[in-house]
Design a protein around this motif. Structure first.
Motif, mmCIF file in Angstrom:
data_model
loop_
_atom_site.group_PDB
_atom_site.id
_atom_site.type_symbol
_atom_site.label_atom_id
_atom_site.label_comp_id
_atom_site.label_asym_id
_atom_site.label_seq_id
_atom_site.Cartn_x
_atom_site.Cartn_y
_atom_site.Cartn_z
ATOM 1 N N HIS A 274 0.843 -1.199 0.000
ATOM 2 C CA HIS A 274 0.000 0.000 0.000
ATOM 3 C C HIS A 274 0.874 1.242 0.000
ATOM 4 O O HIS A 274 1.898 1.271 0.674
ATOM 5 C CB HIS A 274 -0.821 0.050 1.296
ATOM 6 N N ASP A 275 0.461 2.304 -0.718
ATOM 7 C CA ASP A 275 1.132 3.577 -0.475
ATOM 8 C C ASP A 275 0.469 4.217 0.754
ATOM 9 O O ASP A 275 -0.555 3.732 1.247
ATOM 10 C CB ASP A 275 1.142 4.485 -1.713
ATOM 11 N N LEU A 276 1.044 5.308 1.254
ATOM 12 C CA LEU A 276 0.564 5.858 2.526
ATOM 13 C C LEU A 276 -0.842 6.453 2.425
ATOM 14 O O LEU A 276 -1.504 6.689 3.432
ATOM 15 C CB LEU A 276 1.556 6.908 3.057
ATOM 16 N N GLY A 277 -1.292 6.658 1.193
ATOM 17 C CA GLY A 277 -2.630 7.209 0.968
ATOM 18 C C GLY A 277 -3.739 6.348 1.558
ATOM 19 O O GLY A 277 -4.848 6.830 1.793
ATOM 20 N N VAL A 278 -3.445 5.075 1.841
ATOM 21 C CA VAL A 278 -4.466 4.170 2.386
ATOM 22 C C VAL A 278 -4.990 4.686 3.736
ATOM 23 O O VAL A 278 -6.105 4.370 4.145
ATOM 24 C CB VAL A 278 -3.906 2.726 2.495
ATOM 25 N N MET A 279 -4.182 5.524 4.413
ATOM 26 C CA MET A 279 -4.622 6.102 5.686
ATOM 27 C C MET A 279 -5.869 6.971 5.501
ATOM 28 O O MET A 279 -6.721 7.044 6.374
ATOM 29 C CB MET A 279 -3.475 6.936 6.277
ATOM 30 N N TRP A 280 -5.968 7.638 4.348
ATOM 31 C CA TRP A 280 -7.088 8.570 4.159
ATOM 32 C C TRP A 280 -8.149 8.007 3.216
ATOM 33 O O TRP A 280 -9.245 8.514 3.146
ATOM 34 C CB TRP A 280 -6.546 9.901 3.628
ATOM 35 N N LYS A 281 -7.746 6.992 2.454
ATOM 36 C CA LYS A 281 -8.745 6.360 1.576
ATOM 37 C C LYS A 281 -9.302 5.191 2.384
ATOM 38 O O LYS A 281 -9.903 5.393 3.415
ATOM 39 C CB LYS A 281 -8.093 5.903 0.269
ATOM 40 N N ALA A 282 -9.053 3.992 1.968
ATOM 41 C CA ALA A 282 -9.491 2.792 2.686
ATOM 42 C C ALA A 282 -8.964 1.611 1.902
ATOM 43 O O ALA A 282 -8.482 1.769 0.776
ATOM 44 C CB ALA A 282 -11.008 2.725 2.754
#
Ligand SMILES: [Zn+2]
Ligand SMILES: [Zn+2]
Length: 367
Positions: free
Chosen positions: A154-162
């Motif tokens: 996962h890139d770190l964007g998964v923190m704000w996406k899902a």
């Protein structure tokens, strides 16, 4: 308008959060171009976007948003720079997207309650296993699909996406039951937030004494091959550092992992350790006092430049001139206010200003 970087937030988290909020097309170019393995120059660019300029800006970013304090807190007493010559070097890389990130589900839930969003913390994106504040296990793999939070996962964007429609905040919480892992996490976190530099010599001397003085620790330390190596390493480095101080020669940098490992093995808390280090008598210097200074060169002695942003000038100094050089002794410390020092008046050929290849960077002037 730039987002605010959060306390303890990693640089990569800040960059990816900015891209997520502002959209890949509307965000500033420096965020879009942030590389997978950022160099010193890339760190400076992000610092400048936040209004943190020059050597001070780079060091502020390194100190607050990377794991650089693990190196910088333990500082040679004759080094008056925060990060040696990092500011003018091109060799180091920070915060690569190959380093696996992690998070504490309780921290994430509290952030969302308090701020409406969460972010990636530097201590949780390190090799620690536990959150020092909540004593729960850090999550290093996606609870929904088991991917790592790094390149290839996962890139770190998964923190704000899902992930697959499920948010990270709904991750189950596992309490830690290993007191050693908790102590380790607390000591590491205390080093990251420590506000002063500790003298490297004092640190090594205190650890050396502690290892040999207390029977219990001695037994523990000498128990295994790796522990014996640790004791030897401390003693060897202490010898190098003491000798270097006596002749005013800054020793070359060494990774500080073994120092931190020895603190974790022999002390109950970082505060106890700091107490012993203070008793050694070397000055404990505030981090803030070294942020604007970098090493400009090593000839026979180490030369420093301190940037002054009020006047837009640099002060060049050589506070610890080498004692043994070409058979001569006791050179006096030199402080040059900027580079326009008065030249001695004498007959004969006069110095000619010449453009040098690797001139120190220009200095930002605060308006
Ligand atoms: Zn936590
Ligand atoms: Zn996932």
């Amino acid at each position: 308008m730039i987002l605010a970087i959060q306390p303890e937030e990693t640089m990569r988290s800040f960059v990816e959060r900015t891209l997520f909020i502002k959209g890949k097309h509307s965000s500033t170019e420096v965020f879009r171009k942030f590389p997978k393995s950022p160099s010193r120059a890339d760190v400076s660019i992000i610092a400048e976007a936040l209004g943190w300029f020059g050597c001070y800006g780079l060091n502020k970013m390194l100190h607050r948003h990377t794991n650089y304090p693990f190196t910088a807190v333990f500082k040679n007493i004759q080094d008056i720079s925060y990060s040696r010559n990092e500011y003018i070097s091109y060799s180091s890389f920070y915060d690569s997207n190959r380093n696996p990130s992690g998070f504490c589900p309780v921290c994430v839930a509290e952030d969302i309650e308090r701020l409406g969003f969460s972010f990636w913390r530097r201590a949780h994106c390190f090799k620690l296993k536990v959150c020092a504040e909540h004593n729960v296990e850090l999550v290093k793999r996606c609870p929904h699909c088991d991917k790592q939070f790094s390149h290839g996962g996962h890139d770190l964007g998964v923190m704000w996406k899902a992930c697959e429609g499920r948010h990270l905040k709904n991750c189950p919480v596992t309490l830690n039951t290993d007191p050693f892992e908790l102590k380790k996490a607390q000591i590491f976190t205390d080093i990251l937030s420590f506000t002063h530099h500790l003298s490297e010599e004092a640190v090594l001397a205190v650890l050396n004494e502690k290892i040999h003085q207390e029977g219990v620790f001695e037994q523990k330390i000498w128990n295994s091959e790796s522990d014996r190596c640790l004791g030897d390493k401390i003693e060897r480095r202490l010898g190098i550092v003491k000798n270097a101080r006596s002749v005013n020669r800054l020793p070359s940098d060494e990774p500080t992992d073994f120092i931190i490992q020895a603190i974790v093995e022999t002390y109950e808390s970082f505060a106890d350790f700091v107490c012993d280090v203070k008793a050694y008598g070397d000055e404990i210097r505030p981090i803030e006092s070294l942020l604007s200074t970098y090493i400009a060169g090593h000839q026979e002695s180490t030369h420093f430049v301190e940037e002054n942003y009020k006047h837009g000038v640099g002060y060049w100094s050589c506070p610890f001139p080498a004692k043994k050089v070409w058979g001569m002794w006791d050179w006096r410390p030199v402080y040059y206010p900027c580079c326009n020092f008065e030249r001695p008046k004498r007959k004969g050929p006069q110095p000619q200003p010449e453009l040098v290849k690797n001139a120190p960077p220009g200095i930002y002037r605060r308006q």
